[in-house]
Design a protein around this motif. Sequence first.
Motif, short mmCIF file in Angstrom:
data_model
loop_
_atom_site.label_atom_id
_atom_site.label_comp_id
_atom_site.label_asym_id
_atom_site.label_seq_id
_atom_site.Cartn_x
_atom_site.Cartn_y
_atom_site.Cartn_z
N UNK A 133 41.16 28.49 36.82
CA UNK A 133 40.80 28.84 38.67
C UNK A 133 40.93 30.08 39.26
N UNK A 134 41.96 30.56 38.35
CA UNK A 134 42.56 32.04 38.20
C UNK A 134 43.61 32.09 39.60
N UNK A 135 44.17 32.74 39.40
CA UNK A 135 45.23 33.16 40.50
C UNK A 135 45.05 33.78 41.48
N UNK A 136 45.47 33.63 42.45
CA UNK A 136 44.92 33.88 43.80
C UNK A 136 46.21 34.87 44.17
N UNK A 137 47.63 35.33 44.30
CA UNK A 137 48.62 36.18 44.67
C UNK A 137 48.53 37.23 44.24
N UNK A 138 47.96 36.90 42.28
CA UNK A 138 47.61 38.17 41.59
C UNK A 138 46.39 38.74 41.94
N UNK A 139 45.37 37.95 43.16
CA UNK A 139 44.08 38.12 43.12
C UNK A 139 42.90 38.73 41.61
N UNK A 170 39.02 28.85 56.07
CA UNK A 170 38.59 27.47 55.47
C UNK A 170 38.31 28.73 54.13
N UNK A 171 38.20 30.27 53.99
CA UNK A 171 37.68 30.82 53.08
C UNK A 171 38.65 32.15 52.77
N UNK A 200 50.29 27.89 47.40
CA UNK A 200 50.75 26.68 47.19
C UNK A 200 52.26 27.28 45.73
N UNK A 201 52.21 26.54 44.85
CA UNK A 201 53.24 26.66 43.62
C UNK A 201 52.12 27.10 42.31
N UNK A 202 52.13 27.72 41.53
CA UNK A 202 51.54 27.97 40.21
C UNK A 202 52.26 26.80 38.91
N UNK A 203 51.57 26.96 38.41
CA UNK A 203 50.97 25.53 37.19
C UNK A 203 50.56 26.43 36.19
N UNK A 235 43.97 28.99 45.69
CA UNK A 235 43.68 29.49 47.38
C UNK A 235 44.79 28.36 47.79
N UNK A 236 45.46 28.58 49.26
CA UNK A 236 45.95 27.25 50.04
C UNK A 236 44.90 27.02 50.65
N UNK A 237 45.27 25.23 51.06
CA UNK A 237 44.79 24.61 51.56
C UNK A 237 43.63 25.05 53.10
#
Length: 774
Positions: free
Chosen positions: A548-554, A507-508, A539-542, A482-484
């Motif tokens: 922690x999951x994948x934010x961009x893919x939901x 923040x969320x 952020x950059x995927x790694x 998740x973006x900070x």
Amino acid sequence: MHLEELKAQLKGFLKANSSQSFSAQNLADGLRMTDAAGYKQVVNALNALVRGGDALDHEQHYQYNPDAGYTFGEYRANDKGFGFVKYDDELPDFFINPENTLQAMQGDSVRVETIKPSPSPDRGPEGKVVEILAHAYERIVGTFSLGSDAKDMIGELTISDKKAMSFKVLVSGEGLKPNDGQVVVAEVVRFPDQIHPKELVATVTETLGYKDEPGMDILQIVYSKKVPNEFPADVLADAGKIPTDVPDSEWAGREDITEQTLVTIDGADTKDIDDAVVAWKLDNGNYHLGVHIADVSHYVTEGSSIDREAYNRGTSVYLTDRVIPMLPRNISNGIASLNPNVVRLAMSAEMEINPQGKVVNHRLHTSVMKSHARMTYDAVNKILEGDVFVQEEYANLVPMFKVMGELHDILYNMRKQRGAIEFDAPEAQIIVDDEGKAVDIKLRERGTAERMIESFMLAANETVAEHFDKLEVPFLYRIHETPDAERAKSFFEFSKALGHPVIGDPNKVTPIMLQKLMNDVAGDPAEQMISTMMLRAMKQAKYSPDPVGHFGLGADFYTHFTSPIRRYPDLTVHRLIKWYAQNGYGVSAQEKYASHLGQIGEDTSTRERRAIDTERDVDALKKAEYMLDKIGLEFDGVVNSALKFGLFISLENTVEGLVHISNLTDDHYEYDESHAALIGRSKHHIFQIGQKVRVKVIRVNKDERTVDFMLVNPQDAPTTAIRVASQSHGKFGKGRNRDERRKNERRGKSEGPKTKRGPLDSKQGHKRDSKRNF
């Protein structure tokens, strides 16, 4: 127990017993966390301590790190003498005054001592470099020029790496003695010091050829990025021992799926075919999806010479006119490639998917398969579009492709509903002639077939990740955090200033909040601007053992399972699947990989970034080469980035260039960060991301990979009521990014804004175009 609490307890214990080392099992027993889930928590906490520099890992025995009081990071130089040290993805960099750099160079690994603490959340502490742990430029690549005024030196090198061009490189006579104009590899024997702060001495160890020979321009980048490009003799010898077909003895213990109508769908020029798919409609209304991946791990055994070399490479590198493969070609294009009508070994993920796109059942197993057709994206797209001639040619497969099209629509809509963020930036295909010279640039098109395969690969990757996350065993995931909050807040403020507020709490932040924003701005003039800034906030995927999951893919669960021919993490995932299937999921089984996955994640993420940087530099080189004969010509373009020193412009063919502030002569322009815009002080013309402009090419430098433009009709730009009152600094312009911001201000060496090409991971050429590197 919470991870931070567990880390604190373990760190305290290791520090109190700093002369001893302990196994993860010893420490888990001491904490009475002896079940499988508890053991995994302990291992994750220990690996986090190792990554943070608080503990050392001695072959799965952990010990307190005596250097824990120092910070370790990567030095980033500035031409004015000061520098920065990046040590954390989230925290602002250390600032290093000129007298405290220890003459470190760009990219050096250094140990830093804190002089002054961080004065504010967006500004880093001040530090002092106390030790250079590893030099980034131990080996350099450049063009040799005969003759030098310096004593005992035979010549000088002109470096092809832009980040070191300001240094003078003297060549001693102790190594090879190349001819004038040859491109060479040299080992540095003297680094900058107080007496010679901008000078290096090197000895030539290898000659690559002459500067103007075909392909030498790309080879220089490959060598300067330290990309392994030749397989050692022992690796090729071991690869040569691998059989060219599958003997009957290797069918044992595997499921025979050779009668299933599996097909491969790839680009027409793909030779390393690592995935096959099959689909059919079930009687209960659900869909069966089979994703069958080449079983590379059967041939690349752990610890072998081939495995060590694959780990060193980390990934295949896809360049304009060549591929540098992760594996020898007789494996990647031969026994592990799912070529049509031949038996191959596979790792299979079979899924039952309901009409809502949910995987309701699945199986992971080894198999023996046979591809029934080698399909291309073009052919499948024509079938799905109703081309009767292509449908007639593949009549026996057409019903399955129609089922696949239905299933893709279901999976796509499911991802969209859960908030997956769709970015589809144009991507270029650079056409070269027989001499390797860029002669054309075409935009790649992604049709339904490409997106369909993407949907199927995503489904398999998510299914595998969820399977092992629920088992609570150590595993390797592909994560996108998740973006900070700070960066999210800055982006929210930026979007609001453009009249498109993001609904929600920075923040969320959730994927669906950003997806809704992109839907709201679709077709709006601000769409490109908001899309670009959103990417920069992410952020950059790694790769990581932390699920922690994948934010961009939901996606709550995600890994890389589908490309073991070209990505080492996928090969690791295959080994993990087999290991747990054979040995169970208890503590003893977990121990084999538990302490290694964090390091594998870090190393493969680093090598992925090396590949991306190499691909980006080669693309920039070839685009500049293509533009060499276009000086004086005019093109339509779009503002890609507005910065203090000028405007980066993207042409329709994706070539990027700079309109330097000195070439904006119709007014005095000032930068407004809140709107990411350059605004004229007198005439109030405004230039922002996404704005259409007309430019003329005024300068091209192939060696530096830069193109310079000037605006044709700046007076046609829109005007604004915005007035730039003062220079503001936010998350996008100061703090952790200030090194990059100041570096970019030096025109002549600027690489332009390094915007991610996707919200999640980069699309990296050739095969990666259609199977996005999520």
